[in-house]
Write a protein that holds these residues in place. Structure first.
Motif, short mmCIF file in Angstrom:
data_model
loop_
_atom_site.label_atom_id
_atom_site.label_comp_id
_atom_site.label_asym_id
_atom_site.label_seq_id
_atom_site.Cartn_x
_atom_site.Cartn_y
_atom_site.Cartn_z
N GLY A 92 1.03 -1.11 0.13
CA GLY A 92 -0.05 0.06 -0.05
C GLY A 92 1.14 1.50 0.11
O GLY A 92 0.86 2.30 0.74
N PRO A 93 1.50 1.07 -1.09
CA PRO A 93 3.01 2.35 -0.54
C PRO A 93 1.61 3.99 -1.03
O PRO A 93 2.83 4.75 -0.38
N GLU A 94 0.50 4.27 -1.25
CA GLU A 94 -0.35 5.54 -1.21
C GLU A 94 -0.33 5.83 0.07
O GLU A 94 -0.27 6.99 0.44
N PHE A 95 -0.87 4.69 1.06
CA PHE A 95 -1.22 4.43 2.51
C PHE A 95 0.74 4.98 3.33
O PHE A 95 0.53 5.72 3.60
N PHE A 96 1.12 4.13 2.84
CA PHE A 96 2.38 4.42 3.88
C PHE A 96 3.06 5.57 3.51
O PHE A 96 3.92 6.69 4.27
N ARG A 97 2.84 6.72 2.23
CA ARG A 97 2.86 7.61 1.99
C ARG A 97 2.16 9.07 2.33
O ARG A 97 2.57 10.60 2.31
N SER A 134 3.61 1.76 14.22
CA SER A 134 2.37 2.94 14.53
C SER A 134 3.17 4.20 13.92
O SER A 134 4.45 4.20 13.05
N PHE A 135 2.32 5.11 14.15
CA PHE A 135 1.87 6.20 12.77
C PHE A 135 1.32 7.48 12.82
O PHE A 135 0.43 7.39 13.94
N ILE A 136 1.71 8.05 12.75
CA ILE A 136 0.41 9.22 12.49
C ILE A 136 0.13 9.40 11.72
O ILE A 136 0.61 10.35 10.28
N ALA A 137 -1.88 9.29 11.18
CA ALA A 137 -2.17 9.91 10.29
C ALA A 137 -2.22 11.32 9.20
O ALA A 137 -1.96 11.95 10.64
N ILE A 138 -1.70 11.50 8.20
CA ILE A 138 -0.95 12.64 7.45
C ILE A 138 -1.88 12.91 6.40
O ILE A 138 -3.26 13.72 7.21
N VAL A 139 -2.27 12.66 5.62
CA VAL A 139 -2.77 13.25 3.95
C VAL A 139 -4.24 12.34 4.06
O VAL A 139 -4.56 11.15 3.88
N PRO A 140 -5.39 13.58 3.99
CA PRO A 140 -6.69 13.43 4.09
C PRO A 140 -6.83 13.10 1.90
O PRO A 140 -5.82 12.63 1.37
N GLY A 141 -7.82 11.21 2.32
CA GLY A 141 -8.04 10.50 1.28
C GLY A 141 -8.54 9.17 1.88
O GLY A 141 -7.93 9.04 3.24
N THR A 142 -8.86 8.27 0.37
CA THR A 142 -8.79 6.98 0.72
C THR A 142 -7.98 6.03 -0.01
O THR A 142 -6.85 7.10 -1.15
N HIS A 143 -7.00 5.57 1.09
CA HIS A 143 -6.07 4.75 0.67
C HIS A 143 -6.84 2.86 0.70
O HIS A 143 -7.26 2.69 1.51
N ILE A 144 -5.45 2.46 0.24
CA ILE A 144 -6.16 1.16 0.12
C ILE A 144 -4.89 0.17 0.58
O ILE A 144 -3.13 0.25 -0.14
N LEU A 145 -4.60 -1.03 0.88
CA LEU A 145 -3.79 -2.28 1.44
C LEU A 145 -4.44 -3.06 0.74
O LEU A 145 -5.82 -3.39 1.28
N ARG A 146 -3.35 -3.79 0.62
CA ARG A 146 -4.04 -5.28 -0.21
C ARG A 146 -3.38 -6.32 -0.21
O ARG A 146 -1.42 -6.00 -0.14
N ILE A 147 -3.48 -7.87 -0.89
CA ILE A 147 -2.67 -8.45 -0.90
C ILE A 147 -2.24 -8.12 -2.32
O ILE A 147 -2.78 -8.78 -2.71
N PRO A 148 -0.82 -8.28 -2.59
CA PRO A 148 -0.44 -7.95 -3.79
C PRO A 148 -1.02 -9.10 -5.25
O PRO A 148 -0.92 -10.30 -4.00
N GLY A 149 -1.19 -8.74 -6.00
CA GLY A 149 -2.22 -10.11 -6.99
C GLY A 149 -3.10 -10.02 -6.90
O GLY A 149 -3.51 -11.04 -7.75
N SER A 150 -4.46 -10.20 -5.91
CA SER A 150 -5.29 -10.29 -4.89
C SER A 150 -6.10 -9.43 -5.94
O SER A 150 -6.15 -7.95 -6.29
N SER A 151 -7.56 -9.94 -6.33
CA SER A 151 -8.48 -9.02 -7.35
C SER A 151 -9.76 -8.85 -6.06
O SER A 151 -10.93 -7.62 -6.97
N GLY A 152 -9.73 -10.07 -5.11
CA GLY A 152 -11.14 -9.89 -4.52
C GLY A 152 -11.37 -8.19 -2.87
O GLY A 152 -10.12 -8.12 -3.05
N ASP A 153 -12.46 -7.90 -3.63
CA ASP A 153 -12.47 -7.09 -2.69
C ASP A 153 -12.14 -6.82 -0.77
O ASP A 153 -11.91 -6.51 0.17
N THR A 154 -12.46 -8.74 -0.22
CA THR A 154 -12.40 -8.81 1.23
C THR A 154 -10.76 -9.50 1.53
O THR A 154 -10.15 -9.07 1.66
#
Length: 145
Positions: A79-84, A117-137
């Protein structure tokens, strides 16, 4: 003058609602103060099992994210977008504290737990996923307000 007024109106009228801070007095610890801590987030990595429920965080609040792999498969979480979009304080694996500048993903070859442990900074919706998976779960949406 007209440009400045138009820019000010566009900025203020189109801005999202501002979330209230978690504490009134951060004290010496600043954003890491105990009163500024949100609820912990838990994600389980297991073959064929949903990652968990979507989460909403508050910008400026301190959180912990516990990722536990049960060892049923070699799985990663990316989830590079989330981690950034966060300021990473540390990652703890087997009582070893790591203070990274940035990460793109974590991979578990065996059962184990990593706590971020982190501080949330950038507003928006970010996704963490299992690489190569396509299901919403096999993904979790983390919204920062």
């Amino acid at each position: 003058m007209k440009i400045l007024t138009a820019a000010t109106l566009a900025c203020c009228l189109g801005a999202p609602a501002i979330a209230a801070p978690l504490c009134d007095d951060f004290g010496f610890a600043g954003l890491l103060a105990g009163c500024n801590r949100g609820e912990p987030i838990e994600i389980t990595l297991s073959s064929g099992v949903p990652l968990g429920e979507d989460v909403t965080l508050q910008s400026g609040a301190y959180y912990t994210l516990e990722i536990t792999a049960d060892g049923s498969a070699e799985l990663a979480l990316t989830g590079p977008e989330f981690f950034r979009a966060i300021w990473m304080n540390e990652i703890v694996i087997n009582d070893i504290e790591i203070r990274p500048m940035a990460i793109d993903s974590l991979e578990f070859d065996d059962a184990g737990t990593a706590e971020l442990s982190f501080i949330a900074i950038v507003p928006g919706t970010h996704i963490l996923r299992i690489p190569g998976s396509s299901g919403d779960t096999q993904q979790i949406k983390i919204s920062i307000q």
